[in-house]
Design a protein around this motif. Sequence first.
Motif, PDB file in Angstrom:
ATOM      1  N   GLN A  66       0.832  -1.203   0.000  1.00 19.10           N
ATOM      2  CA  GLN A  66       0.000   0.000   0.000  1.00 19.10           C
ATOM      3  C   GLN A  66       0.871   1.259   0.000  1.00 19.10           C
ATOM      4  N   GLN A  67       1.914   1.255   0.810  1.00 21.20           N
ATOM      5  CA  GLN A  67       2.811   2.410   0.873  1.00 21.20           C
ATOM      6  C   GLN A  67       3.584   2.597  -0.436  1.00 21.20           C
ATOM      7  N   ALA A  68       3.967   1.492  -1.076  1.00 19.05           N
ATOM      8  CA  ALA A  68       4.666   1.579  -2.358  1.00 19.05           C
ATOM      9  C   ALA A  68       3.751   2.191  -3.420  1.00 19.05           C
ATOM     10  N   ASP A  75       5.349  10.301  -6.053  1.00 19.73           N
ATOM     11  CA  ASP A  75       6.576  10.536  -6.819  1.00 19.73           C
ATOM     12  C   ASP A  75       6.260  11.111  -8.194  1.00 19.73           C
ATOM     13  N   ALA A  76       5.246  10.577  -8.849  1.00 21.18           N
ATOM     14  CA  ALA A  76       4.919  11.018 -10.209  1.00 21.18           C
ATOM     15  C   ALA A  76       4.151  12.333 -10.243  1.00 21.18           C
ATOM     16  N   TRP A  77       3.281  12.565  -9.266  1.00 18.25           N
ATOM     17  CA  TRP A  77       2.349  13.700  -9.320  1.00 18.25           C
ATOM     18  C   TRP A  77       2.789  14.893  -8.478  1.00 18.25           C
ATOM     19  N   THR A 134       7.933   0.144 -14.870  1.00 16.81           N
ATOM     20  CA  THR A 134       8.982   0.567 -13.944  1.00 16.81           C
ATOM     21  C   THR A 134       8.482   1.612 -12.963  1.00 16.81           C
ATOM     22  N   CYS A 135       9.084   1.627 -11.810  1.00 15.51           N
ATOM     23  CA  CYS A 135       8.829   2.633 -10.761  1.00 15.51           C
ATOM     24  C   CYS A 135       7.369   2.681 -10.320  1.00 15.51           C
ATOM     25  N   THR A 164       6.283   4.003 -20.403  1.00 11.36           N
ATOM     26  CA  THR A 164       7.151   3.655 -19.282  1.00 11.36           C
ATOM     27  C   THR A 164       7.824   4.915 -18.746  1.00 11.36           C
ATOM     28  N   THR A 165       7.308   6.084 -19.156  1.00  7.67           N
ATOM     29  CA  THR A 165       7.868   7.360 -18.737  1.00  7.67           C
ATOM     30  C   THR A 165       6.828   8.117 -17.914  1.00  7.67           C
TER      31      THR A 165
END
Length: 188
Positions: A66-68, A75-77, A134-135, A164-165
């Motif tokens: 859940q934390q991931a 991280d993305a937003w 990824t990520c 993937t970006t």
Amino acid sequence: MVKQTTLALLALAASISSHQANASYAKGNPLTYVDPSGKVAYVNVSGNNITIVLPIVFQGGTWDQQQAMAGAITDAWNGQFGQYNVQTTVVNGSTLTTPVNTIQIDPGQSDALGLSRVYGDAMSGKWFAKPTRTCGLDYAHEAGHLMGLGDHPGTNQIMDDITTTPTVTGDDITSIINSPVNIITHEH
């Protein structure tokens, strides 16, 4: 900026209860109007500073999973996207009395229906514990759907369904601000 953003986030979180109390998410009349897609994010606009609170109830999975997922979303937003300085926070929706998003975490990477997804008719979805991109980009992409964004095939950006970006654009943020599924507050 951090102090102002923190204050805006606290004000936005406090306003969640008041929005629910007066049913502003349904134009003051929850019996007549409903959120047609069910998805929701709480967005505070203060000039070009944007604070997004994404309430999610994760069902299943481990605490670490859940934390991931929440971490991949933030991280993305978070960052500078076009003219906007954006701070996004994923909050545990299980303690809120307001509309929240519910995500079922399933083990594995995919199923017969494909990748992680958000269902179009409700604030729910099925995300897989093991990301295919990824990520944890699967989760950031699906969070875009929770904030009212559709897929944008062929753009090689966050809402491209095969990218993937993790590229968020200013246009993505403008669309979130203008999305009818989100609850928007403006700070002057």
